[in-house]
Write a protein that holds these residues in place. Structure first.
Motif, mmCIF file in Angstrom:
data_model
loop_
_atom_site.group_PDB
_atom_site.id
_atom_site.type_symbol
_atom_site.label_atom_id
_atom_site.label_comp_id
_atom_site.label_asym_id
_atom_site.label_seq_id
_atom_site.Cartn_x
_atom_site.Cartn_y
_atom_site.Cartn_z
ATOM 1 N N GLN A 297 78.482 29.256 61.086
ATOM 2 C CA GLN A 297 78.390 29.636 62.482
ATOM 3 C C GLN A 297 79.311 30.815 62.759
ATOM 4 O OE1 GLN A 297 79.652 26.575 65.186
ATOM 5 N NE2 GLN A 297 81.785 26.637 64.539
ATOM 6 N N ALA A 298 78.992 31.528 63.816
ATOM 7 C CA ALA A 298 79.810 32.657 64.244
ATOM 8 C C ALA A 298 80.486 32.299 65.563
ATOM 9 C CB ALA A 298 78.955 33.911 64.412
ATOM 10 N N ILE A 299 81.678 32.818 65.758
ATOM 11 C CA ILE A 299 82.427 32.626 66.990
ATOM 12 C C ILE A 299 82.558 33.977 67.680
ATOM 13 C CG2 ILE A 299 84.594 31.894 68.032
ATOM 14 C CD1 ILE A 299 83.115 29.611 66.793
ATOM 15 N N MET A 300 82.159 34.048 68.950
ATOM 16 C CA MET A 300 82.307 35.257 69.763
ATOM 17 C C MET A 300 83.396 35.022 70.792
ATOM 18 S SD MET A 300 78.231 35.806 70.632
ATOM 19 C CE MET A 300 78.095 34.208 71.456
ATOM 20 N N ILE B 77 72.101 38.275 70.542
ATOM 21 C CA ILE B 77 72.491 37.553 71.753
ATOM 22 C C ILE B 77 73.107 38.545 72.723
ATOM 23 C CG2 ILE B 77 74.049 35.828 72.731
ATOM 24 C CD1 ILE B 77 73.754 34.208 70.231
ATOM 25 N N ASN B 78 72.490 38.682 73.901
ATOM 26 C CA ASN B 78 73.061 39.490 74.966
ATOM 27 C C ASN B 78 74.051 38.611 75.730
ATOM 28 O OD1 ASN B 78 73.509 40.846 77.494
ATOM 29 N ND2 ASN B 78 71.660 42.071 77.093
ATOM 30 N N LEU B 79 75.311 39.002 75.784
ATOM 31 C CA LEU B 79 76.330 38.160 76.389
ATOM 32 C C LEU B 79 76.080 37.915 77.876
ATOM 33 C CD1 LEU B 79 79.560 39.441 74.628
ATOM 34 C CD2 LEU B 79 78.089 37.528 74.028
ATOM 35 N N GLY C 138 65.691 32.302 65.844
ATOM 36 C CA GLY C 138 66.712 33.349 65.707
ATOM 37 C C GLY C 138 68.095 32.800 65.989
ATOM 38 N N LEU C 139 68.907 33.551 66.707
ATOM 39 C CA LEU C 139 70.274 33.133 66.999
ATOM 40 C C LEU C 139 70.302 32.226 68.219
ATOM 41 C CD1 LEU C 139 72.239 36.462 66.426
ATOM 42 C CD2 LEU C 139 71.494 34.747 64.771
ATOM 43 N N ARG C 140 71.099 31.169 68.140
ATOM 44 C CA ARG C 140 71.196 30.212 69.236
ATOM 45 C C ARG C 140 72.653 30.066 69.637
ATOM 46 N NH1 ARG C 140 68.046 24.800 67.827
ATOM 47 N NH2 ARG C 140 68.670 24.446 69.996
ATOM 48 N N ALA C 141 72.953 30.402 70.887
ATOM 49 C CA ALA C 141 74.325 30.307 71.387
ATOM 50 C C ALA C 141 74.656 28.856 71.701
ATOM 51 C CB ALA C 141 74.503 31.166 72.630
ATOM 52 N N GLY C 142 75.900 28.465 71.384
ATOM 53 C CA GLY C 142 76.364 27.126 71.681
ATOM 54 C C GLY C 142 77.020 27.048 73.047
ATOM 55 N N VAL D 85 88.016 36.687 83.270
ATOM 56 C CA VAL D 85 87.840 35.412 82.589
ATOM 57 C C VAL D 85 87.519 35.708 81.134
ATOM 58 C CG1 VAL D 85 86.416 33.348 82.377
ATOM 59 C CG2 VAL D 85 87.081 34.163 84.631
ATOM 60 N N ASP D 86 88.236 35.047 80.218
ATOM 61 C CA ASP D 86 87.924 35.157 78.798
ATOM 62 C C ASP D 86 86.952 34.058 78.424
ATOM 63 O OD1 ASP D 86 89.559 37.352 78.344
ATOM 64 O OD2 ASP D 86 91.324 36.105 78.053
ATOM 65 N N ALA D 87 86.012 34.381 77.570
ATOM 66 C CA ALA D 87 84.968 33.431 77.191
ATOM 67 C C ALA D 87 84.892 33.319 75.675
ATOM 68 C CB ALA D 87 83.620 33.871 77.760
ATOM 69 N N GLU D 88 84.420 32.167 75.226
ATOM 70 C CA GLU D 88 84.233 31.923 73.795
ATOM 71 C C GLU D 88 82.991 31.066 73.617
ATOM 72 O OE1 GLU D 88 87.514 30.791 70.878
ATOM 73 O OE2 GLU D 88 86.430 28.885 71.083
ATOM 74 N N ALA D 89 82.193 31.409 72.639
ATOM 75 C CA ALA D 89 81.011 30.606 72.319
ATOM 76 C C ALA D 89 80.688 30.801 70.851
ATOM 77 C CB ALA D 89 79.813 31.007 73.187
#
Length: 707
Positions: free
Chosen positions: A524-527, A502-504, A555-559, A542-546
């Motif tokens: 699941q993974a937390i970024m 996943i490219n942020l 493959g990988l799916r961001a929430g 800005v701080d981000a979390e997904a």
């Protein structure tokens, strides 16, 4: 090494126009051959006293009907799992299936029972790569307190021997009194023999850590001073004894309750009471040992029970735990717990004035009522090792622990296949860096290679694919000739096969994205990361979390994306200031000098709402005209830290107080400056930290909240 370091030259580099960042959410998989295990040999028997290697029973098969095949982990190593049985001491695993952990898994709790009996708990564990299952049998000492030489001391000696022979720390799985034996052996009951360095995890089925309520039956009173759970248990035990000469299986209530109550009533049995000197002398597990609990949770409703028109109980719902021990006793201090719950009604039958008998029926059970004396339920103490959901959770815990003892080592991590990032082609890392990139054209590297001190921030292990084996999540840093690109999160299975990436920048739509940390838990993974729009200035942060999960098809799916900016901490700071608070919680948000100045100013002229901007008060910013007049050409170019963002606090006279905030970590901000306008009617106008000079040049233009 400094190429990607925050607050250095990376802020001065620009991304060239026309450079596209390819989405990598569903890219083709690239594989690396998994390293071969050192040996395919099964685990070995060890001459260690009362422990015995559990054989694989032919009638224990996998859920797909295959014969169980034991195999070492990727290192060729086996981790010892020692099974410690209940008070009867039977643990031997053979075709008789009389051992405490040998019965098929055939019951459900919090979910359906298996359609067909599954392999025993021992058979379930034997399917974990790297698991060597040993049984500790102490039937010759059964019924004695756990300091008996054949119980606690013998278990301690067995732990010493097995861990030395296999070169691995042990995992203990206990049932009932076996949990007390484990505490005696592991907790350092003998001075200098703390085994916290030899045992990592203890899993307890119904282990009475604070004593057994069944052992307390002789303390049961009558009337308002009675213990409701013990009184009900005494009724049940008496009812079972009245059924003699009927014989019941040992897993049915009238099979185990009279027998175990009788054992506790014999000489020495009072040691199993929670307040006995022996029980109170048991030392706790060392802090390094993880404890997980699996408990029975029986509740009896006695609303309609009474004698001579009197109700004997103060409460209608009476908790009985697993009938042998209370749920509180079996789950205390557990890191995690699961419970098998059952509800029963207890009532009397006969005349209203004088009951002639008692009746127990399960609430919610389908079909005809079951006879309590002979019914086996998953919430009863002897049945706990037969519960399917418990076995699955234990298998998950131990699979992850054993796998995490041998994650991808540094050599493997730094030799991973990586996708195309920052326009560089896909390839294989060498020493943590992608070779073949010409000098001056950028770099692709593992974040943990560039900053080894933050290995745990940039690397995490856990099961993403649902196969019960820990996968690896890592972070890639990349750059081009023009400067750094967004961080990329990559995931690999246990064989170092690339699962996806996943490219942020694809998540935020912003060019600057720098990871704080990644974590994997429960599929699941937390970024967590910081993102800005323009890397050439001190831009609004800005701080981000997904979260993200693994899909075998894509493959990988961001929430969903969550974002955090300065407004939350500022609002919390103002709330404390208005309340006149200056304690430890508010000192996390501002130094004492600023707190004192703000409280004083608020008392003199109450603060209104705050609006945050950044990073400057240039003419083309969104600052109100009055604020631009109050703080002309802000911030001053004096080399001091005035803040990454500036929050304007409305004052009653139309002017604004100014609060400078610095970003210090994920969703964390701290005040470094507080000012009152000198043109305000507020007494004592002027600045507080870092200085009072506001005559310097403008900084770059600011923007409001981003998300």
């Amino acid at each position: 090494m400094t190429l990607f370091r925050r607050n250095t030259s990376s802020r001065r580099w620009r991304r060239p126009l026309g450079v596209a960042v390819a989405a990598t959410l569903a890219m083709p998989l690239v594989t690396i051959a998994a390293p071969e295990t050192a040996t395919a040999a099964p685990p070995r028997q060890v001459p260690c006293g009362q422990v015995e290697l559990a054989p694989v029973l032919k009638t224990d098969v996998t859920d797909t009907g295959q014969q169980i095949q034991q195999k070492a982990d990727r290192r060729g190593v086996y981790v010892p799992i020692i099974m410690v049985p209940d008070y009867h001491g039977r643990a031997k695993h053979d075709d008789s299936r009389t051992g405490d952990f040998s019965r098929p898994i055939d019951m459900g709790a919090g979910g359906p029972a298996p359609a067909a009996p599954r392999a025993s708990l021992i058979g379930q564990l034997q399917q974990i790569p790297g698991a060597a299952v040993y049984t500790f049998d102490y039937r010759t000492s059964a019924g004695n307190w756990v300091d008996d030489p054949g119980i606690g001391p013998a278990l301690g000696d067995a732990i010493d021997c097995v861990t030395s022979a296999l070169g691995q720390k042990a995992i203990l799985i206990t049932h009932g009194v076996g949990g007390l034996a484990a505490r005696w052996a592991v907790g350092g009951q003998v001075e200098g023999r703390d085994r916290g360095s030899q045992v990592t995890t203890v899993i307890g089925y119904g282990s009475p850590q604070t004593g057994s309520q069944l052992a307390e039956l002789l303390n049961t009173g009558v009337g308002s001073t009675a213990s409701e759970p013990r009184t009900v248990l005494r009724l049940l035990v008496s009812a079972c004894r009245a059924l003699k000469p009927a014989v019941f299986t040992e897993q049915a209530p009238c099979g185990f309750l009279p027998v175990q109550a009788g054992a506790f009533a014999r000489a020495g049995g009072d040691a199993f009471r929670g307040q006995s000197p022996q029980h109170l002398a048991l030392r706790p597990y060392p802090n390094t040992v993880r404890v997980h609990a699996f408990a029975g949770d029986v509740v009896v409703n006695a609303t309609n029970l009474g004698w001579f028109g009197l109700k004997p109980f103060r409460a209608n719902d009476i908790p009985l735990g697993d009938l042998v021990s209370s749920t509180a006793s079996t789950t205390i201090q557990a890191l995690s717990q699961l419970r098998a719950s059952c509800r029963f009604t207890l009532d009397a039958f006969g005349t209203p004035a004088q009951s002639a008998g008692i009746r127990l029926a399960e609430i919610g059970a389908q079909g005809a009522a079951w006879p309590f004396p002979s019914t086996i339920r998953p919430c009863f103490a002897p049945s706990l090792p037969r519960v399917s959901q418990f076995a699955d959770r234990i298998r998950e815990l131990l699979t992850n622990e054993i796998r995490n003892r041998q994650p991808l080592d540094l050599r493997e991590l730094e030799s991973l296949a990586v996708p195309s990032v920052c326009g560089h082609p896909a390839g294989t890392l060498v020493g943590g860096r992608l070779p073949g990139i010409a000098p001056g054209n950028g770099e692709v590297a593992l974040a943990s290679t560039l900053d080894p001190n933050r290995f745990n921030d940039f690397t995490s292990f856990g099961d993403l694919t649902g196969d019960g084996v820990a996968d690896t999540v890592a972070v890639l840093k990349c750059s081009t000739a023009a400067g750094p690109g967004a961080d990329v999160v990559v995931a690999y299975d246990s064989g170092a096969r690339l699962l996806g990436s996943i490219n942020l920048a694809d998540v935020t739509g912003r060019p600057v994205n720098e990871i704080y940390n990644v974590q994997v838990s429960r599929g699941q993974a937390i970024m967590r990361w910081r993102t800005t729009e323009e890397p050439t200035t001190i831009e609004t942060v800005v701080d981000a979390e997904a979260s993200f999960t693994f899909d075998p098809n894509t493959g990988l799916r961001a929430g969903a994306l969550k974002s955090f900016n300065v407004t939350g901490p500022v609002g919390k700071l103002l709330e404390k200031i208005r309340a006149g608070r200056s304690g430890a919680e508010v000192r996390k948000l501002a130094p004492p000098e600023i707190i004192t100045a703000m409280i004083t100013a608020h008392r003199q002229t109450p603060f209104g709402e705050a609006t945050c901007y950044g990073p400057s008060a240039a003419p083309n910013s969104n600052w109100p005209e009055q604020a631009l007049d109050d703080y002309d050409d802000w911030p001053p170019q004096d080399g001091l830290a005035h803040g990454d963002r500036f929050c304007l606090i409305a004052l009653p006279d139309g002017h604004y107080a100014l609060l400078g905030m610095v970003h210090t970590g994920f969703s964390t901000w701290r005040a470094v400056e507080f000012r009152l306008p000198e043109r305000s009617s507020t007494p004592g106008g002027g600045g507080l930290f870092p200085g009072d000079d506001d005559d310097d040049d403008d900084g770059p233009g600011g923007i409001g909240p981003l998300f």
